[in-house]
Scaffold this motif. Structure first.
Motif, PDB file in Angstrom:
ATOM      1  N   LEU A  41       3.256   5.699  -5.845  1.00 17.44           N
ATOM      2  CA  LEU A  41       2.991   5.703  -7.295  1.00 17.44           C
ATOM      3  C   LEU A  41       1.842   6.648  -7.635  1.00 17.44           C
ATOM      4  O   LEU A  41       1.889   7.382  -8.635  1.00 17.44           O
ATOM      5  CB  LEU A  41       2.675   4.278  -7.775  1.00 17.44           C
ATOM      6  CG  LEU A  41       3.872   3.314  -7.748  1.00 17.44           C
ATOM      7  CD1 LEU A  41       3.414   1.875  -7.910  1.00 17.44           C
ATOM      8  CD2 LEU A  41       4.869   3.663  -8.862  1.00 17.44           C
ATOM      9  N   LEU A  42       0.807   6.643  -6.797  1.00 14.55           N
ATOM     10  CA  LEU A  42      -0.326   7.549  -7.041  1.00 14.55           C
ATOM     11  C   LEU A  42       0.105   9.004  -6.885  1.00 14.55           C
ATOM     12  O   LEU A  42      -0.276   9.874  -7.670  1.00 14.55           O
ATOM     13  CB  LEU A  42      -1.476   7.234  -6.067  1.00 14.55           C
ATOM     14  CG  LEU A  42      -2.260   5.946  -6.361  1.00 14.55           C
ATOM     15  CD1 LEU A  42      -3.161   5.602  -5.184  1.00 14.55           C
ATOM     16  CD2 LEU A  42      -3.102   6.103  -7.638  1.00 14.55           C
TER      17      LEU A  42
ATOM     18  N   LEU B 146       0.835  -1.212   0.000  1.00 13.66           N
ATOM     19  CA  LEU B 146       0.000   0.000   0.000  1.00 13.66           C
ATOM     20  C   LEU B 146       0.866   1.257   0.000  1.00 13.66           C
ATOM     21  O   LEU B 146       0.511   2.264  -0.632  1.00 13.66           O
ATOM     22  CB  LEU B 146      -0.941  -0.015   1.211  1.00 13.66           C
ATOM     23  CG  LEU B 146      -2.216  -0.840   0.960  1.00 13.66           C
ATOM     24  CD1 LEU B 146      -2.851  -1.271   2.261  1.00 13.66           C
ATOM     25  CD2 LEU B 146      -3.202  -0.037   0.117  1.00 13.66           C
ATOM     26  N   ALA B 147       1.989   1.203   0.696  1.00 11.03           N
ATOM     27  CA  ALA B 147       2.889   2.368   0.691  1.00 11.03           C
ATOM     28  C   ALA B 147       3.493   2.573  -0.693  1.00 11.03           C
ATOM     29  O   ALA B 147       3.685   3.708  -1.143  1.00 11.03           O
ATOM     30  CB  ALA B 147       3.984   2.182   1.747  1.00 11.03           C
ATOM     31  N   LEU B 148       3.785   1.464  -1.399  1.00 12.57           N
ATOM     32  CA  LEU B 148       4.267   1.594  -2.785  1.00 12.57           C
ATOM     33  C   LEU B 148       3.186   2.244  -3.651  1.00 12.57           C
ATOM     34  O   LEU B 148       3.467   3.157  -4.448  1.00 12.57           O
ATOM     35  CB  LEU B 148       4.620   0.216  -3.358  1.00 12.57           C
ATOM     36  CG  LEU B 148       5.815  -0.526  -2.752  1.00 12.57           C
ATOM     37  CD1 LEU B 148       5.945  -1.918  -3.382  1.00 12.57           C
ATOM     38  CD2 LEU B 148       7.117   0.254  -2.971  1.00 12.57           C
TER      39      LEU B 148
ATOM     40  N   LEU C 259     -12.194   5.804  -5.563  1.00 11.80           N
ATOM     41  CA  LEU C 259     -12.258   5.251  -4.194  1.00 11.80           C
ATOM     42  C   LEU C 259     -10.944   4.559  -3.828  1.00 11.80           C
ATOM     43  O   LEU C 259     -10.457   4.670  -2.702  1.00 11.80           O
ATOM     44  CB  LEU C 259     -13.418   4.260  -4.087  1.00 11.80           C
ATOM     45  CG  LEU C 259     -14.814   4.857  -4.337  1.00 11.80           C
ATOM     46  CD1 LEU C 259     -15.850   3.754  -4.364  1.00 11.80           C
ATOM     47  CD2 LEU C 259     -15.157   5.900  -3.279  1.00 11.80           C
ATOM     48  N   ILE C 260     -10.403   3.865  -4.810  1.00  7.35           N
ATOM     49  CA  ILE C 260      -9.123   3.181  -4.565  1.00  7.35           C
ATOM     50  C   ILE C 260      -8.041   4.211  -4.255  1.00  7.35           C
ATOM     51  O   ILE C 260      -7.258   4.072  -3.298  1.00  7.35           O
ATOM     52  CB  ILE C 260      -8.705   2.357  -5.808  1.00  7.35           C
ATOM     53  CG1 ILE C 260      -9.723   1.275  -6.120  1.00  7.35           C
ATOM     54  CG2 ILE C 260      -7.280   1.793  -5.655  1.00  7.35           C
ATOM     55  CD1 ILE C 260      -9.593  -0.017  -5.396  1.00  7.35           C
ATOM     56  N   ALA C 261      -7.991   5.256  -5.070  1.00  4.66           N
ATOM     57  CA  ALA C 261      -6.951   6.271  -4.883  1.00  4.66           C
ATOM     58  C   ALA C 261      -7.117   6.962  -3.529  1.00  4.66           C
ATOM     59  O   ALA C 261      -6.124   7.181  -2.805  1.00  4.66           O
ATOM     60  CB  ALA C 261      -7.021   7.285  -6.023  1.00  4.66           C
TER      61      ALA C 261
ATOM     62  N   PRO D 110     -14.390  -3.629   0.076  1.00  6.89           N
ATOM     63  CA  PRO D 110     -14.163  -3.751  -1.379  1.00  6.89           C
ATOM     64  C   PRO D 110     -12.890  -3.063  -1.851  1.00  6.89           C
ATOM     65  O   PRO D 110     -12.490  -3.214  -3.002  1.00  6.89           O
ATOM     66  CB  PRO D 110     -15.390  -3.057  -1.970  1.00  6.89           C
ATOM     67  CG  PRO D 110     -15.821  -2.091  -0.915  1.00  6.89           C
ATOM     68  CD  PRO D 110     -15.494  -2.723   0.402  1.00  6.89           C
ATOM     69  N   LEU D 111     -12.269  -2.307  -0.946  1.00 11.71           N
ATOM     70  CA  LEU D 111     -11.049  -1.561  -1.279  1.00 11.71           C
ATOM     71  C   LEU D 111      -9.842  -2.243  -0.642  1.00 11.71           C
ATOM     72  O   LEU D 111      -9.993  -3.010   0.309  1.00 11.71           O
ATOM     73  CB  LEU D 111     -11.163  -0.120  -0.753  1.00 11.71           C
ATOM     74  CG  LEU D 111     -12.339   0.681  -1.316  1.00 11.71           C
ATOM     75  CD1 LEU D 111     -12.478   2.010  -0.587  1.00 11.71           C
ATOM     76  CD2 LEU D 111     -12.159   0.904  -2.806  1.00 11.71           C
TER      77      LEU D 111
END
Ligand code: SF4
Length: 963
Positions: free
Chosen positions: A246-247, A240-242, A327-329, A762-763
């Motif tokens: 990236l985001l 998640l930190a990666l 939502l993911i971002a 869901p995330l």
């Protein structure tokens, strides 16, 4: 000979080593390599890797070579056994097969006619699950599974519910094109030789970086270009930190997300509503997206638009919706997933996390791979070349056997999607029959109307629930399976939960059973948590009736394993060199990213004992029980030739059989076709395997490649040539969460609501493993895990005379600095204490291990007397299992509830969540603890030699030939 005689008689460098060479498939681990068995004078001279075989291409590991000693092991059972003493006493009498099968038929027949659920049929690491699962269905019981629930079902389920495939051995890095390989927690058993060959290729080529994320620097990690000694259970946080980095840097592949994933699909935002978090759909039920050019809501599969990935919209009914990607971002950009915050938990410095993210981005977006191969996508669009992001990932049990393993694995797949590297050149590649629909269409059977006395189960025992309605529970939420798979405790338990069967059957929770029927599952030792507790359950009696709480136990094994002593009826199996077997596309095929393949084992030796292949026994039992699929209309056996007969003639549906090669009456068809009576001859003529190449234009983008989808349908791998849309956002998980929030007809009981609501997210999600939370940081400050040695496969290898010389005992490995703070020196004896128990072992200090982690090799310790080893064998005196101090239950919560030590989504056993304290112990007798009473040797096992020698007679014969 004297030296002068050598001159006169030069050494023959190419002398025939064998009278005959037979091809078959290795079974010294799960990898399924092709082997050539050299036979001489009626014995096995040696075993060689088959250069033509698609799995190993000639490579043979130490285990594979040592198959000779597995075959000639003094621990081989000799004849069927019936218990005559108390369970665990090891007192048996030998009986004839007819009597043994008669007893089993009597026990099982009564159950089948009254309540088929009273049979719990579970297998271990067998490779005939296509047969055993089908047999359970024919019998009528839903209580069936193999060992996946305590192995790596998190990997399988997270993959199949997210990308329609998985790591395990069902996908592989694009070894020839990748520029960056990120590997998580991979042991050397699944896909063993292909990974070794692949890593050899990477290292030889020198153009790719290999990063291994693993708390311990052994095996593959030892040859990695960079080793990240992560703290166990925090891989998901690292990933998640990666993603966070990236985001933030905008380094994601938007085109890939739009084309192949549900990233642009609109998600309803209506808190409290029954469809909150579900996809917005049109009148036809199709998910909708926003067309960036017009702002209109359109069918998500419209190939002619470019959908938006962010921005809220108002639906026709006035409600708000946002693309899934947004939502993911938002989730991944939360401060808790920033590298600076993740560093403390993972033990990986923030600067390293940021650098790895930058390296991934560089490899993906600045070194893209182009293959000049035109292809056509599912919508008919022609692409002139295949362009890929050369970042590959692979993961296995190390991340899976945690209570957060499902989400960790799902998060790795999400990272792959964001980088656009799934089934592209240089990325992770599916192996056929994957990708499959997300999830595969099978639902588990076991509802009341599907179980009827004397009749088959109306469906398969295992499958993939897609909503709460698919769960196998009664109206009040009580689980319908003995292992509680597919209940609110483990809704997506796609592989069943072998590790709960004995405990639940003993407790009678959710009900009692009559017969426990097991194959190759060493449940009284290294395949169970809480070993002493399980032994107690196997021998415990009902105070009122005096009967064992698990009334009957039938067990099949080739060897005198620890479990044999606890069986009532023992059905001795053959070695893997004495039977037919099938590595089927229905089960765990041997395909690679460029071809579909399957294989067989053929008997290369004839048993010299009164033993029978378990698969033959199962087929005969089925005929005796008159199971419909195993008998003809006139009541006679459908497969009188046993498993070989079944392999050739059984069809799941017309044209679909166990083996895909050389089908049709003349053997000219592949994939689908009528049974071919000479099919096994064709396999033997082709060195015991079949492989069909995927056409060049169908080898990448399989999830959306029309030529692949058509090829897969033609081969019978897919029902329809439909694209597989990768699930960045999981609507299925949200459906379970909505049930926990009070929506729908099937809702969890109150005690499970909060848990389901939290973990059916869901995330992407990371949470601290449950045992770590429960144990707290002080009482048990260290992680304790196991590693699979290259030279052993669970307990199988540690009775093998050659392999025992490599690993005859095991130590507790501790980071040198950590040991210094505890006052522990090399070779000291230590106590290792968990919330569940204590063991005494010997320490070994090293640098290559996370400072908060201790570890040992898996399954080296043996119970004294088992496996026909001497009671004072090193494995019994100096070896140990960590299993003794792992509990199948978490510590009690404040409300008295004790949850399973397992992942809350799949029920996967959380072996690697163990937390311990290590203290110096007195050396005294230099023997590991706990001690168990030695097991007596079953009757008529060969006398164990003090030194087991092999091959002397071949040497003598060779000398005679030379003279
Ligand atoms: S990797 Fe496994 S299957 Fe392959 S040779 Fe070694 S033991 Fe046999």
């Amino acid at each position: 000979m004297k030296p002068s005689e050598f001159r006169d008689k030069p050494v023959e460098t190419n002398a025939p080593s064998a009278d005959e060479v037979k091809y078959t498939t290795c079974y010294m681990c799960a990898c399924r390599c092709g082997i050539k068995v050299h036979l001489k004078d009626g014995g096995i001279r040696y075993i060689e890797g088959n250069r033509n075989h698609p799995v190993n291409k000639g490579v043979l590991c130490a285990k594979g070579s040592a198959g000779i000693m597995q075959h000639y092991s003094p621990a081989r059972l000799q004849k069927p056994l019936l218990r005559v003493g108390e369970r665990g006493s090891g007192e048996f009498k030998e009986i004839e097969w007819d009597e043994a099968l008669g007893i089993a038929t009597d026990w099982l027949g009564r159950i089948r006619q009254s309540d088929p659920r009273k049979l719990a049929f579970f297998t271990g690491r067998d490779q005939s699950q296509a047969l055993t699962g089908w047999w359970a269905s024919q019998f009528g019981t839903p209580n069936y599974a193999a060992h996946g629930g305590f192995c790596s079902v998190n990997m399988a389920a997270a993959g199949l519910y997210t990308i329609g495939g998985s790591f395990w051995e069902f996908g592989e890095p694009d070894w020839h094109n990748t520029k960056y390989l990120l590997m998580f927690g991979v042991a050397e058993d699944h896909d063993s030789n292909p990974i070794k060959i692949g890593l050899g290729h990477l290292k030889t080529k020198g153009t790719a970086k290999f990063v291994s994320v693993n708390p311990i620097r052994t095996g593959y990690s030892a040859i990695a270009d960079e080793w990240l000694g992560i703290r166990p259970g925090t891989d998901g946080l690292f990933v998640l930190a990666l993603i966070h980095e990236l985001l933030r840097a905008g380094k994601i592949d938007e085109e890939y997300l739009v084309r192949y994933t549900n990233a642009p699909w609109l998600v309803i935002q209506d808190e409290g509503a029954a469809d909150d978090g579900l996809f917005a759909r049109d009148g036809e039920g199709r998910a909708v997206v926003v067309d960036d050019a017009t702002g209109a809501l359109v069918d998500a599969r419209d190939p002619d638009i470019v959908p938006r990935l962010a921005g809220a919209v108002t639906l026709a009914d006035g409600r708000r919706a946002v693309p899934a990607f947004q939502l993911i971002a938002e989730r991944c950009l939360q401060p808790r997933y920033a590298p600076d915050r993740a560093a403390a938990e993972t033990g990986i410095p923030a600067a390293t996390i940021k650098r790895i993210a930058a390296e991934l981005a560089h490899a993906a977006f600045s070194e893209s791979i182009v293959i000049e191969q035109p292809w056509t996508d599912w919508a008919g669009r022609r692409h002139e070349r295949m362009v890929g992001r050369p970042v590959a990932m692979h993961a296995m049990r190390g991340i899976s056997a945690h209570s957060n393993g499902f989400h960790t694995c799902r998060t790795i797949h999400i990272l792959q999607m964001l980088l656009g590297s799934i089934d592209t050149p240089g990325g992770f590649r599916y192996k056929p029959p994957f990708p499959r629909p997300i999830p595969p269409g099978l639902k588990p059977a076991g509802h009341p109307h599907q179980i009827n006395p004397g009749r088959p189960l109306a469906g398969p025992p295992l499958g993939f629930p897609t909503s709460p309605e698919d769960l196998l529970i009664d109206a009040d939420g009580t689980p319908r399976r003995i292992d509680k798979a597919f209940s609110w405790e483990a809704p997506l338990a796609a592989h069943g939960l072998l590790h709960h069967v004995i405990t639940n059957a003993w407790k009678g929770d959710p009900y009692t059973i009559d017969t426990l029927f097991m194959f190759m599952a060493n449940m009284s030792w290294n395949s169970s948590m809480n070993t002493a507790g399980v032994i107690g359950m196997l021998t415990d009696r009902n105070a009122a009736t005096g009967e064992y709480k698990i009334p009957r136990i039938i067990y099949s094994d080739a060897y005198a394993s620890e479990m044999v002593a606890y069986a009532d009826l023992v059905l001795p199996d053959t070695t893997y060199l004495e039977r037919w077997d099938c590595i089927s596309l229905f089960d765990r095929p041997i395909c690679d990213a460029e071809g579909a393949a399957d294989s067989i084992r053929q008997p290369v030796m004839t048993p010299d004992r009164d033993v029978r292949p378990f698969q033959d026994v199962l087929i005969e039992l089925g005929a005796r029980l008159k199971l419909p699929g195993l008998t003809k209309g006139d009541g006679t056996a459908r497969y009188p030739g046993g498993y070989a007969d079944y392999l050739v003639h059984h069809e799941r549906k017309p044209g679909f059989g166990m083996l895909a090669g050389w089908r049709g009456a003349d053997g000219a068809q592949h994939g689908i076709g009528a049974p071919n009576p000479r099919q096994l001859d064709a396999y033997i003529a082709n060195q015991c395997f079949w492989r069909s190449e995927i056409p060049a234009n169908a080898r990448y983008f399989k999830h959306a490649n029309r030529d692949y989808l058509d090829w897969a349908v033609g081969m019978g791998l897919l029902d329809k040539p439909e694209p597989v849309v990768l699930q960045l956002y999981s609507e299925i998980l949200q459906k379970f969460r909505l049930a926990a929030e009070g929506h729908g007809a099937v809702q969890p009981p109150d005690e499970h609501r909060a848990r389901v609501k939290t973990y059916f997210d869901p995330l992407p999600l990371w949470y601290m493993p449950f045992e770590e939370v429960a144990a707290g940081p002080d009482a048990f400050p260290l992680h304790a895990i196991t590693q699979r040695p290259m030279a052993m496969y669970h307990s199988w290898g540690s009775q093998n005379a050659w392999l025992r010389q490599i690993h005859g005992e095991n130590r507790l490995h501790i980071n040198r600095k950590t040991a210094a703070t505890l006052g522990i020196a090399d070779d000291d004896w230590v106590y290792v204490t968990s919330h569940h128990g204590r063991i005494k072992v010997q320490a070994k200090l090293m640098e290559g291990v996370n400072a908060n982690t201790v570890w040992t090799w898996n399954a080296i310790g043996k119970r004294a007397g088992a496996w026909n080893l001497a009671a004072d064998a090193k494995e019994a005196r100096r070896g140990f299992l960590i299993n003794h101090i792992i509990s199948e239950l978490l510590p009690e919560r404040g409300d008295g509830q004790r949850y399973a030590n397992a992942d809350p989504v799949t029920g996967q056993a959380a072996w690697y969540d163990l937390r311990v304290r290590v203290d110096k112990a007195p050396a005294e007798d230099q023997i590991t603890e706990p001690r168990f009473a030695p097991l007596p040797t079953p009757p008529h096992l060969p006398k164990r030699p003090a030194i087991l020698r092999y091959g002397a007679r071949f040497r003598a014969a060779r000398s005679r030939e030379r003279q």
